[in-house]
Design a protein around this motif. Sequence first.
Motif, PDB file in Angstrom:
ATOM      1  N   GLU A 225       0.737  -1.085  -0.061  1.00  0.00           N
ATOM      2  CA  GLU A 225      -0.027   0.057  -0.034  1.00  0.00           C
ATOM      3  C   GLU A 225       0.909   1.174  -0.029  1.00  0.00           C
ATOM      4  O   GLU A 225       0.484   2.205  -0.492  1.00  0.00           O
ATOM      5  CB  GLU A 225      -1.126   0.125   1.290  1.00  0.00           C
ATOM      6  N   ALA A 226       1.999   1.262   0.669  1.00  0.00           N
ATOM      7  CA  ALA A 226       2.739   2.227   0.997  1.00  0.00           C
ATOM      8  C   ALA A 226       4.056   2.137   1.196  1.00  0.00           C
ATOM      9  O   ALA A 226       4.631   0.754   1.341  1.00  0.00           O
ATOM     10  CB  ALA A 226       2.100   3.227   2.030  1.00  0.00           C
ATOM     11  N   ALA A 227       5.028   3.044   1.143  1.00  0.00           N
ATOM     12  CA  ALA A 227       6.397   2.901   1.337  1.00  0.00           C
ATOM     13  C   ALA A 227       6.842   4.305   1.947  1.00  0.00           C
ATOM     14  O   ALA A 227       6.553   5.454   1.608  1.00  0.00           O
ATOM     15  CB  ALA A 227       7.322   2.582   0.100  1.00  0.00           C
ATOM     16  N   LEU A 228       7.959   4.360   2.504  1.00  0.00           N
ATOM     17  CA  LEU A 228       8.502   5.506   3.396  1.00  0.00           C
ATOM     18  C   LEU A 228      10.090   5.330   3.275  1.00  0.00           C
ATOM     19  O   LEU A 228      10.571   4.158   3.730  1.00  0.00           O
ATOM     20  CB  LEU A 228       7.849   5.531   4.868  1.00  0.00           C
ATOM     21  N   VAL A 229      10.765   6.250   2.945  1.00  0.00           N
ATOM     22  CA  VAL A 229      12.299   6.124   2.892  1.00  0.00           C
ATOM     23  C   VAL A 229      13.116   6.740   3.960  1.00  0.00           C
ATOM     24  O   VAL A 229      12.607   7.979   4.613  1.00  0.00           O
ATOM     25  CB  VAL A 229      12.826   7.052   1.387  1.00  0.00           C
ATOM     26  N   PHE A 230      13.992   6.257   4.407  1.00  0.00           N
ATOM     27  CA  PHE A 230      14.834   6.432   5.597  1.00  0.00           C
ATOM     28  C   PHE A 230      16.176   7.042   5.186  1.00  0.00           C
ATOM     29  O   PHE A 230      16.551   6.600   3.969  1.00  0.00           O
ATOM     30  CB  PHE A 230      14.887   5.348   6.575  1.00  0.00           C
ATOM     31  N   GLN A 231      17.035   7.625   5.771  1.00  0.00           N
ATOM     32  CA  GLN A 231      18.357   7.938   5.312  1.00  0.00           C
ATOM     33  C   GLN A 231      19.155   6.685   5.209  1.00  0.00           C
ATOM     34  O   GLN A 231      20.297   6.935   4.438  1.00  0.00           O
ATOM     35  CB  GLN A 231      18.764   8.823   6.399  1.00  0.00           C
ATOM     36  N   SER A 232      19.047   5.542   5.780  1.00  0.00           N
ATOM     37  CA  SER A 232      19.887   4.405   5.525  1.00  0.00           C
ATOM     38  C   SER A 232      19.065   3.005   5.893  1.00  0.00           C
ATOM     39  O   SER A 232      17.791   3.339   6.659  1.00  0.00           O
ATOM     40  CB  SER A 232      21.088   4.341   6.321  1.00  0.00           C
ATOM     41  N   GLY A 233      19.448   2.057   5.459  1.00  0.00           N
ATOM     42  CA  GLY A 233      18.696   0.511   5.851  1.00  0.00           C
ATOM     43  C   GLY A 233      18.971   0.489   7.373  1.00  0.00           C
ATOM     44  O   GLY A 233      17.931   0.160   8.037  1.00  0.00           O
ATOM     45  N   PHE A 234      19.833   0.998   8.041  1.00  0.00           N
ATOM     46  CA  PHE A 234      20.178   0.780   9.475  1.00  0.00           C
ATOM     47  C   PHE A 234      19.047   1.530  10.204  1.00  0.00           C
ATOM     48  O   PHE A 234      18.414   1.210  11.064  1.00  0.00           O
ATOM     49  CB  PHE A 234      21.531   1.410   9.740  1.00  0.00           C
ATOM     50  N   THR A 235      18.963   2.931   9.742  1.00  0.00           N
ATOM     51  CA  THR A 235      18.126   3.621  10.358  1.00  0.00           C
ATOM     52  C   THR A 235      16.456   3.257  10.009  1.00  0.00           C
ATOM     53  O   THR A 235      15.593   3.368  10.912  1.00  0.00           O
ATOM     54  CB  THR A 235      18.186   5.288   9.969  1.00  0.00           C
ATOM     55  N   ALA A 236      16.351   2.704   8.937  1.00  0.00           N
ATOM     56  CA  ALA A 236      15.049   2.024   8.672  1.00  0.00           C
ATOM     57  C   ALA A 236      14.746   0.862   9.673  1.00  0.00           C
ATOM     58  O   ALA A 236      13.623   0.983  10.295  1.00  0.00           O
ATOM     59  CB  ALA A 236      14.995   1.385   7.160  1.00  0.00           C
ATOM     60  N   ASN A 237      15.468   0.319   9.844  1.00  0.00           N
ATOM     61  CA  ASN A 237      15.224  -1.117  11.170  1.00  0.00           C
ATOM     62  C   ASN A 237      15.057  -0.538  12.277  1.00  0.00           C
ATOM     63  O   ASN A 237      14.263  -0.861  13.324  1.00  0.00           O
ATOM     64  CB  ASN A 237      16.368  -1.885  10.923  1.00  0.00           C
ATOM     65  N   VAL A 238      15.981   0.415  12.711  1.00  0.00           N
ATOM     66  CA  VAL A 238      15.755   1.045  14.044  1.00  0.00           C
ATOM     67  C   VAL A 238      14.730   1.901  14.269  1.00  0.00           C
ATOM     68  O   VAL A 238      14.137   1.904  15.270  1.00  0.00           O
ATOM     69  CB  VAL A 238      17.273   2.088  14.226  1.00  0.00           C
TER      70      VAL A 238
ATOM     71  N   LEU B  59      11.536  -0.820  14.481  1.00  0.00           N
ATOM     72  CA  LEU B  59      11.421  -1.749  15.735  1.00  0.00           C
ATOM     73  C   LEU B  59      11.296  -0.815  16.954  1.00  0.00           C
ATOM     74  O   LEU B  59      10.797  -0.972  17.958  1.00  0.00           O
ATOM     75  CB  LEU B  59      12.576  -2.344  15.866  1.00  0.00           C
ATOM     76  N   GLY B  60      11.931   0.392  16.897  1.00  0.00           N
ATOM     77  CA  GLY B  60      12.116   1.182  18.115  1.00  0.00           C
ATOM     78  C   GLY B  60      10.978   2.160  18.217  1.00  0.00           C
ATOM     79  O   GLY B  60      10.792   2.828  19.286  1.00  0.00           O
ATOM     80  N   THR B  61      10.085   2.057  17.275  1.00  0.00           N
ATOM     81  CA  THR B  61       8.855   2.923  17.310  1.00  0.00           C
ATOM     82  C   THR B  61       7.367   2.224  17.642  1.00  0.00           C
ATOM     83  O   THR B  61       6.555   2.487  18.330  1.00  0.00           O
ATOM     84  CB  THR B  61       8.734   3.577  15.915  1.00  0.00           C
ATOM     85  N   ILE B  62       7.334   1.000  16.927  1.00  0.00           N
ATOM     86  CA  ILE B  62       5.909   0.599  16.741  1.00  0.00           C
ATOM     87  C   ILE B  62       5.770  -0.665  18.115  1.00  0.00           C
ATOM     88  O   ILE B  62       4.477  -0.804  18.254  1.00  0.00           O
ATOM     89  CB  ILE B  62       5.613  -0.239  15.462  1.00  0.00           C
ATOM     90  N   LEU B  63       6.731  -0.831  18.796  1.00  0.00           N
ATOM     91  CA  LEU B  63       6.552  -1.644  19.903  1.00  0.00           C
ATOM     92  C   LEU B  63       6.645  -1.015  21.243  1.00  0.00           C
ATOM     93  O   LEU B  63       7.469  -0.081  21.562  1.00  0.00           O
ATOM     94  CB  LEU B  63       7.780  -2.764  19.777  1.00  0.00           C
TER      95      LEU B  63
ATOM     96  N   ARG C 236       2.915   3.611   7.451  1.00  0.00           N
ATOM     97  CA  ARG C 236       3.867   4.709   7.218  1.00  0.00           C
ATOM     98  C   ARG C 236       3.181   5.798   7.617  1.00  0.00           C
ATOM     99  O   ARG C 236       4.103   6.866   8.310  1.00  0.00           O
ATOM    100  CB  ARG C 236       3.399   4.955   5.469  1.00  0.00           C
ATOM    101  N   ASP C 237       1.918   6.217   8.074  1.00  0.00           N
ATOM    102  CA  ASP C 237       1.468   7.298   8.778  1.00  0.00           C
ATOM    103  C   ASP C 237       1.939   7.177   9.976  1.00  0.00           C
ATOM    104  O   ASP C 237       2.470   8.439  10.735  1.00  0.00           O
ATOM    105  CB  ASP C 237      -0.013   7.192   8.719  1.00  0.00           C
ATOM    106  N   TYR C 238       2.066   6.248  10.792  1.00  0.00           N
ATOM    107  CA  TYR C 238       2.673   6.231  12.261  1.00  0.00           C
ATOM    108  C   TYR C 238       4.083   6.488  12.150  1.00  0.00           C
ATOM    109  O   TYR C 238       4.439   7.181  13.171  1.00  0.00           O
ATOM    110  CB  TYR C 238       2.496   4.877  12.643  1.00  0.00           C
ATOM    111  N   LEU C 239       4.915   5.838  11.232  1.00  0.00           N
ATOM    112  CA  LEU C 239       6.211   6.179  11.298  1.00  0.00           C
ATOM    113  C   LEU C 239       6.478   7.736  10.887  1.00  0.00           C
ATOM    114  O   LEU C 239       7.536   8.262  11.616  1.00  0.00           O
ATOM    115  CB  LEU C 239       7.113   5.286  10.309  1.00  0.00           C
ATOM    116  N   ILE C 240       5.925   8.350  10.298  1.00  0.00           N
ATOM    117  CA  ILE C 240       6.081   9.772   9.739  1.00  0.00           C
ATOM    118  C   ILE C 240       5.788  10.626  11.255  1.00  0.00           C
ATOM    119  O   ILE C 240       6.686  11.748  11.340  1.00  0.00           O
ATOM    120  CB  ILE C 240       5.125  10.281   8.799  1.00  0.00           C
ATOM    121  N   HIS C 241       5.041  10.153  12.073  1.00  0.00           N
ATOM    122  CA  HIS C 241       4.789  11.002  13.069  1.00  0.00           C
ATOM    123  C   HIS C 241       5.665  10.620  14.405  1.00  0.00           C
ATOM    124  O   HIS C 241       5.630  11.320  15.305  1.00  0.00           O
ATOM    125  CB  HIS C 241       3.251  10.848  13.623  1.00  0.00           C
TER     126      HIS C 241
END
Length: 391
Positions: A100-113, A116-120, A255-260
């Motif tokens: 449905e959606a995608a969101l780009v982060f500065q690196s693959g490392f920051t995408a994982n961090v 996992l660091g946000t939704i749990l 995507r919406d949650y991670l943006i915020h």
Amino acid sequence: MKGFEHLEEEIREWQENGVFRPLTELESDQESTVKIGGRKLIQLSSNNYLGLTTHPRLKEAALEAINVYGAGTGSVRTIAGTFSMHEAFEKKLADFKHTEAALVFQSGFTANVGVLGTILTDEDVVISDALNHASIIDGIRLTKAGRRIYQHADMDDLKKALEETQTARRRLVVTDGVFSMDGDVAPLPDIVELCEQYDAIVMVDDAHASGVMGKNGRGTVDHFGLHGRVHIQVGTLSKAIGVLGGYVAGPQVLRDYLIHRARPFLFSTSHPPAVTAACSEAIDVLLEEPELIDRLWENTRFFKDGLTRLGFNTGKSGTPITPVIVGNDALAMKLSDELIEEGVYAQGIVFPTVPRNQARVRTIVTAAHSKKELEQALEAFGRAGQKLGII
């Protein structure tokens, strides 16, 4: 400077054990051969799987974006740093990944961090493969969720972990799609079936599968035909895609949650126009030039077969990542040094990147390598391996 004596002591130990290495300076672009120390060497240590770092279409797209939009963006995405090209690329990426959606982060490392660091929360449990990437491990460390590590690719142990954690609000099972040090592929269909049975979320880090596996390089989810059954896909734009960054692909609500709430996204300036334009062009190249992936796999099979015939231990790799496992840390570094003398650049990998007694020289062939270059590399491995008594 006084105060760093403990660091100096640890570095001296690394030097005595033969595992201290300065950074390697490349004096050329990232091709199948590179210039290091004034010498031309066959490159077997880059993640440039498809040769896209120097693809003419990507370079042209990057230059055009600079001329139109400038060198940088001047802001984080949530304030004034979201250009129309960022949104357009994320829509293209979501279509490519069939999400449905995608969101780009500065690196693959920051995408994982970031995920996992946000939704749990402390009401949840994260269940992780023992050989997952360091960025997954660090993302887990940033959450207050309970955690359970299952033995590498061991479905019995994963099932046990799922059974033991059923009182949690939500369980998230996370795995690499392709494991970066061994080159083996996660048993994703089995993982998905178990997670559906026990009502758990599935997250796959496809850093080394993006652009490599699946139709047109869509990754392991596509490779196994699991679209719609994997909740979160994380990948990188800096390996086979050839540029920089990481991404999260999944439902719009994620995507919406991670943006915020995702701190790496909230507090990092957005990708410069050249990066975004080149990444977008790379997706088009994957769709329009599938022969690059075919060539990558042809070269992979040729090189793996050659190393096996020479008598090297290449473990259980099923991808272009092919480790040459020697065990001893110092021996792995000596093999790397001998290969440089022979005209091949292939880095040694030792503890803590890999477990103790599993030191190796990790090789990655690319679509850009010629058969002649791979033959020369195999000859170099043969000479170096015999000299050191490895084969």
